[in-house]
Design a protein around this motif. Sequence first.
Motif, mmCIF file in Angstrom:
data_model
loop_
_atom_site.group_PDB
_atom_site.id
_atom_site.type_symbol
_atom_site.label_atom_id
_atom_site.label_comp_id
_atom_site.label_asym_id
_atom_site.label_seq_id
_atom_site.Cartn_x
_atom_site.Cartn_y
_atom_site.Cartn_z
ATOM 1 N N SER A 70 0.821 -1.207 0.000
ATOM 2 C CA SER A 70 0.000 0.000 0.000
ATOM 3 C C SER A 70 0.858 1.261 0.000
ATOM 4 O O SER A 70 0.564 2.230 -0.702
ATOM 5 C CB SER A 70 -0.928 -0.019 1.218
ATOM 6 O OG SER A 70 -1.676 1.174 1.292
ATOM 7 N N SER A 71 1.926 1.240 0.779
ATOM 8 C CA SER A 71 2.806 2.407 0.848
ATOM 9 C C SER A 71 3.521 2.650 -0.471
ATOM 10 O O SER A 71 3.606 3.785 -0.953
ATOM 11 C CB SER A 71 3.815 2.214 1.979
ATOM 12 O OG SER A 71 4.723 3.298 2.031
ATOM 13 N N ALA A 84 2.611 1.618 -3.488
ATOM 14 C CA ALA A 84 1.650 1.993 -4.527
ATOM 15 C C ALA A 84 1.172 3.417 -4.354
ATOM 16 O O ALA A 84 0.855 4.101 -5.339
ATOM 17 C CB ALA A 84 0.465 1.027 -4.515
ATOM 18 N N GLY A 85 1.118 3.892 -3.117
ATOM 19 C CA GLY A 85 0.680 5.258 -2.887
ATOM 20 C C GLY A 85 1.592 6.295 -3.525
ATOM 21 O O GLY A 85 1.146 7.405 -3.851
ATOM 22 N N GLY A 113 -2.256 -1.106 -4.624
ATOM 23 C CA GLY A 113 -2.437 -0.329 -3.407
ATOM 24 C C GLY A 113 -3.878 -0.297 -2.934
ATOM 25 O O GLY A 113 -4.157 -0.445 -1.728
ATOM 26 N N SER A 131 -4.858 -3.759 -1.611
ATOM 27 C CA SER A 131 -4.157 -4.053 -0.356
ATOM 28 C C SER A 131 -4.886 -3.397 0.807
ATOM 29 O O SER A 131 -5.083 -4.015 1.868
ATOM 30 C CB SER A 131 -2.710 -3.556 -0.423
ATOM 31 O OG SER A 131 -1.962 -4.276 -1.383
ATOM 32 N N ASN A 132 -5.291 -2.149 0.617
ATOM 33 C CA ASN A 132 -6.065 -1.468 1.656
ATOM 34 C C ASN A 132 -7.409 -2.160 1.886
ATOM 35 O O ASN A 132 -7.883 -2.260 3.027
ATOM 36 C CB ASN A 132 -6.296 -0.010 1.269
ATOM 37 C CG ASN A 132 -5.013 0.801 1.296
ATOM 38 O OD1 ASN A 132 -4.111 0.508 2.075
ATOM 39 N ND2 ASN A 132 -4.919 1.811 0.446
#
Length: 715
Positions: A20-21, A23-24, A93, A96-97
């Motif tokens: 997630s991090s 992809a952000g 991302g 994943s979230n």
Amino acid sequence: LPMAFRDVNARRHIGLQQLSSLAGAGRTLLGPMKSCKFIVDESTNQSTLICSAVRLIESLDLTSAAGQLLNETIQAQNKEFKTGMSTLLFLVGAWSNAVLECLQQNVPISAIVSVMSEGLNSCCEKVQCLQISIHDVNKELCSSSVRPHAFKIKTCQIGCDSLLNPQIFLDFQKEISAPEEVVPINSCSDQDDDFKFNKHLVSPLVGFGSIAPLVKPTGDKSTSVIAGSGVIASSCNKKKLTHSRYFSTLGKSHFSSQQRGFQGYLSGQSAEPCECYSLGHLAMALSHGNQTSMKLLQGIVAYQQERAEWSGSSQFNIAEVVTCCLLGLPESYSCVSPGFVTLVSPEQATVIKYLEDKPLRILLMDGDLTEQYRHLGFSRACNVRTILEHPGLQEDRAGDLWLRNMLDILTSFEVNLVLVKGNVCENLLEGCIANSILVIGSVAWDVLCAFREVTGAQPVTYLTQLKASCLGSGAQVELWKASDGRAMDLGELVPVRVKVQGISLLTAVLTSTVASKMQLIEDQFWTFVYRLHHALNDGKVFLGGGAVELLCLSHIQMLGDQPLQPANENAVKDFHNPWLAASVSEYKSVVLQALARGWKQYLSAVMRNTAKAASELEACTSIEHHLQKAADCGSPSAYILKEFRRGDLFRGDSSPFADHTEGLKVYDNVTAKTEAWRRALDLVLLVLQTDAEIITGPKRNQLLNSHGSSEFMFL
């Protein structure tokens, strides 16, 4: 035990958090209006400008296992399709979230994996109704492209090989924002004896979206040539094509060719539809608003289609396209040049001036031109080490002997030009310069094949294999000249062009004055080339502009309101634990809602990146509005198709193009897009299950010593 296991693992799943991090960091890379990023190396303070998911991941220091998996997934997508990486990164991302949210609601991992996989498979089946065949797309784009200014195509009796002349191809002379003016163009150069073309084409980058500037021969005021897309004559209706894939006007295009020649002149108002069904319109629809790359691609398509008419070859062959990046020239100098354009040293430029306008004997080498090179599969003698081959000579004399032998071979066969697939020995290169022999290294295999077809040369692995029958003829070299006719000297490197009459090879010359943008420009060009390539291979395309993702979102929400299907009930019987099987049905709605949030975040990000929505709230409101209208219609796919053809999909007052009466119809690749979806979800579920199988935490020993420890598999 399952509850205890879930409690232990609820506070971790570090891999999903890392995905997630990472992809952000690429949220602004989604959509056509990407925001560039500088990646800074803290150890050296050097920075790199990136504008794609591939370059972003390559530039990051990925030390975690999840980061390495993400890199491999994106590289696999890039290697196979060259497009869809930003979509893949964003969905990794978003999902994943979504999975982390499901875990916080105590949804079993098996239920997450099962429902999400089935949900995506159902989406891929549902969106098949938004696929359109290439023939229908070309027919629709051409028939709807009513020209405000039609062109009569005059026949110019030329040979097919005369299309090699770059003056009648794409000469990019002005910046996109340059004012419209009459520009005198020099007459055709003498690069082809059978063709002297004294008419001129305007730069296709000038004034695209309006009437192109008129270009006339110096002193000639009787006729004017107007061009909109290189050889494909085109003009736009009312508005300029903006740099947006989703919210722009449709460029009006017209392409026609007769008797192997091109020349257009303004003939007044006309409302006749385009009748060509050419690939130029499809290239525009797949370019997603990037004008420069679209012009280059349309020029390549026009050239290859013209060759296909008389040679019977493929209408679009990606193997016949190469690129050459010239740093130091404005981007307006970008063009497509027949033949092979590459960079050589200034010392070799003196050889080119000597060989210019002379027919050359060409040699093709499939390998390195060095003394140590051996072909793949060569078996060296075991347990043998050569100490000195010539005891009476100094140590460096052996290399000198090889060098003399190679030069003797080249001069005895009167070789003028050598194209080498691999590296070239520096000493041999200097010797060739002294003997007026041009040697170019690091030449792609497709380039060698193109010259083999037209020159008759046969590639050799070693110079000692050279025979007279292996040499080709008819090649010519010259210093590459810009659109204004000037030869370019870029300091350390000099651009040159190798040409042969009838060659199918095309070089897209990409220029920029900013070193950090050069890689970006080349990546964008190849992305658009491969979009067209994959569209033709698939034979169909998706509706673009978020239409497919909107249908996925609508479909997933409908699935969440439906009971579990019998087929899925049978599928869950495969679980070893009946409690896990029952949980799939229990948590189905929760998981599907999480999956749907990923699609909504995707559409929201695209709308904000394209200035369609000022905020996430505004974007979500617009999405919900379309979802409600699609539900009221009874058939979401029919509603989306109708809105797409009207050009009203995601169009609102906040868009600067809201007053347009006709939207730019854009399309996406089918296989590349669906494969990006699958790879994104597969990566998320892989990391999820991997984290679940790794037992950590303070209760590790308690779990291992419990009566249910036999259910775990130890690696």
